[in-house]
Design an enzyme around this catalytic site. Structure first.
Site, PDB file in Angstrom:
ATOM      1  N   ASP A 173       0.857  -1.179   0.000  1.00 15.39           N
ATOM      2  CA  ASP A 173       0.000   0.000   0.000  1.00 15.39           C
ATOM      3  C   ASP A 173       0.894   1.230   0.000  1.00 15.39           C
ATOM      4  O   ASP A 173       1.939   1.254   0.662  1.00 15.39           O
ATOM      5  CB  ASP A 173      -0.895  -0.039   1.248  1.00 15.39           C
ATOM      6  N   ILE A 174       0.506   2.257  -0.769  1.00 14.17           N
ATOM      7  CA  ILE A 174       1.287   3.503  -0.803  1.00 14.17           C
ATOM      8  C   ILE A 174       1.041   4.269   0.490  1.00 14.17           C
ATOM      9  O   ILE A 174      -0.106   4.518   0.879  1.00 14.17           O
ATOM     10  CB  ILE A 174       0.904   4.367  -2.012  1.00 14.17           C
ATOM     11  N   ASN A 224      -2.991  12.838  -3.500  1.00 15.58           N
ATOM     12  CA  ASN A 224      -4.216  13.242  -4.198  1.00 15.58           C
ATOM     13  C   ASN A 224      -4.687  14.620  -3.767  1.00 15.58           C
ATOM     14  O   ASN A 224      -5.102  15.438  -4.599  1.00 15.58           O
ATOM     15  CB  ASN A 224      -5.325  12.213  -3.939  1.00 15.58           C
ATOM     16  N   HIS A 244      -6.273  14.083  -8.205  1.00 16.31           N
ATOM     17  CA  HIS A 244      -6.420  12.643  -8.452  1.00 16.31           C
ATOM     18  C   HIS A 244      -5.798  12.212  -9.777  1.00 16.31           C
ATOM     19  O   HIS A 244      -5.318  11.082  -9.905  1.00 16.31           O
ATOM     20  CB  HIS A 244      -7.905  12.264  -8.417  1.00 16.31           C
ATOM     21  N   ASP A 282      -3.116   9.244 -10.233  1.00 20.80           N
ATOM     22  CA  ASP A 282      -3.169   8.139 -11.204  1.00 20.80           C
ATOM     23  C   ASP A 282      -1.817   7.931 -11.888  1.00 20.80           C
ATOM     24  O   ASP A 282      -1.430   6.798 -12.191  1.00 20.80           O
ATOM     25  CB  ASP A 282      -4.245   8.408 -12.253  1.00 20.80           C
ATOM     26  N   GLU A 295      -5.035   2.332  -3.837  1.00 22.49           N
ATOM     27  CA  GLU A 295      -3.574   2.306  -3.882  1.00 22.49           C
ATOM     28  C   GLU A 295      -3.025   0.990  -3.357  1.00 22.49           C
ATOM     29  O   GLU A 295      -1.842   0.889  -3.018  1.00 22.49           O
ATOM     30  CB  GLU A 295      -2.996   3.474  -3.084  1.00 22.49           C
TER      31      GLU A 295
END
Length: 364
Positions: A232-233, A240, A245, A249, A275
């Protein structure tokens, strides 16, 4: 006149039905034989379609016949290669000679060859598909008309036949191309929907459905050494919120590219949502799985993520939870849950870490 257009309607039905069958067979051939032989086989199918249309020749009621043999040739030029077109031409010419050899069969050879040249030229020079088709048919019809005038000058020129041929060939050609365009677009859309069913559209990785399928296969085989890595980031919401957003991406796509490059060819790399990503690893030890995860963590930590059209460069980190069956997880059904709990523990202990699952990670 009425019987002529009744024959044309029959030819049109045969043509449309044959094109549906042709597309199915051509697709099967291209899947099983991805080389020049597939083009040759497509040419054979087109040639057979030409023979079918010659068999269902339209009786004009004037001791003359009209057929749409040139349409498969045109379609092959538009949708196939030169090899397929050559094969189609040869088949049509040979079949015509099998009927009889006379001045009409010789004129047919000239007609097919000149039509091929005009079709090929128009397909390369005229970009608009429908304009190209109209010009193709018109030039082919001019060749047919000139040859008919030369051949029929001995017995008398049949102008009604020529008019019927112009009308029938133009209508038949336009309908055939419309059907082929429709079938080609439908096939493309079907393939896209099929791909999207198992592929994440943003990153190109496997989606959660693909992951579940691969995981269920591993469970059914009862693989003795399969590991799951969930990553997970860290603080991705800040990315974001700060940059938007769309830039988030960009970061997700770059991370997906890193995942593809850093994992083995047999590893199943997926985006499970948001994420969160996962990697299903087969045939590895606990030490090997940890080394993979730690190497990935370092690569991401040391990578630049360029956003805002190249004007901004940021760093991100990831947290990774990992477990392996049957060393740290005894029941394979709990593999994903334990990896998720290990990820939570990695986040809780400060982020930017690799954490192997242990019983202490059980969530209350």
């Amino acid at each position: 006149m009425i019987s002529t257009y009744e024959g044309f309607f029959l030819n049109l039905c045969v043509l449309i039905s044959s094109l549906f069958v042709y597309k199915q067979l051509a697709r099967s051939i291209s899947k099983s034989c991805q080389n020049n032989y597939s083009l040759v086989k497509s040419g054979i199918l087109s040639g057979l379609l030409g023979i079918i249309l010659m068999h269902f020749s339209i009786v004009t009621g004037l001791n003359s016949f009209i057929d749409l043999r040139v349409i498969p040739l045109m379609l092959t030029v538009l949708y196939g290669g030169w090899r397929a077109t050559f094969v189609t031409s040869v088949i049509i010419i040979i079949f015509r000679f099998m009927i009889d050899i006379n001045i009409y069969s010789l004129s047919n050879v000239i007609f097919i060859l000149l039509s091929w040249i005009f079709f090929y030229y128009c397909s390369k020079k005229i970009k608009n598909r429908w304009t190209s088709v109209v010009v193709m048919i018109s030039l082919s019809n001019i060749v047919y008309t000139l040859l008919a005038i030369i051949v029929q000058s001995i017995t008398g020129i049949n102008y009604i036949l020529l008019l019927d041929y112009w009308i029938i060939s133009i209508l038949g050609g336009l309908v055939a191309v419309y059907i082929m365009e429709y079938l080609t677009k439908s096939e493309l859309l079907f393939k896209q929907h099929k791909d999207f069913a198992f592929t994440d559209p943003l990153t190109g990785l496997n989606n959660v459905r693909s992951f579940d399928r691969a995981f269920n296969q591993a469970k059914s085989r009862q693989d003795k050494s399969v590991a799951i890595m969930i990553l997970d980031i860290d603080r991705f919401k800040q990315v974001n919120d700060t940059y938007g957003h769309s830039e988030g991406d960009v970061v997700l796509r770059k991370l997906a590219a890193i995942l593809k490059m850093s994992q083995g060819p047999e590893d199943i790399v997926s985006r499970n949502g948001g994420e969160e990503f996962s990697v299903l690893i087969h045939n590895c030890t606990k030490a090997e799985a940890y080394e993979k995860a730690e190497s990935l963590r370092k690569i991401v930590e040391n990578s630049f993520f360029v956003i805002k059209d190249g004007t901004v460069s940021i760093h991100i980190t990831i947290s990774i939870g990992i477990t392996i069956y049957s060393e740290t997880t005894k029941e394979i059904d709990h593999l994903y849950t334990h990896a998720d709990q290990a990820l939570y523990a990695a986040k809780k202990s400060g982020r930017n870490k690799v954490h192997f699952y242990s019983e202490d990670d059980q969530l209350s």
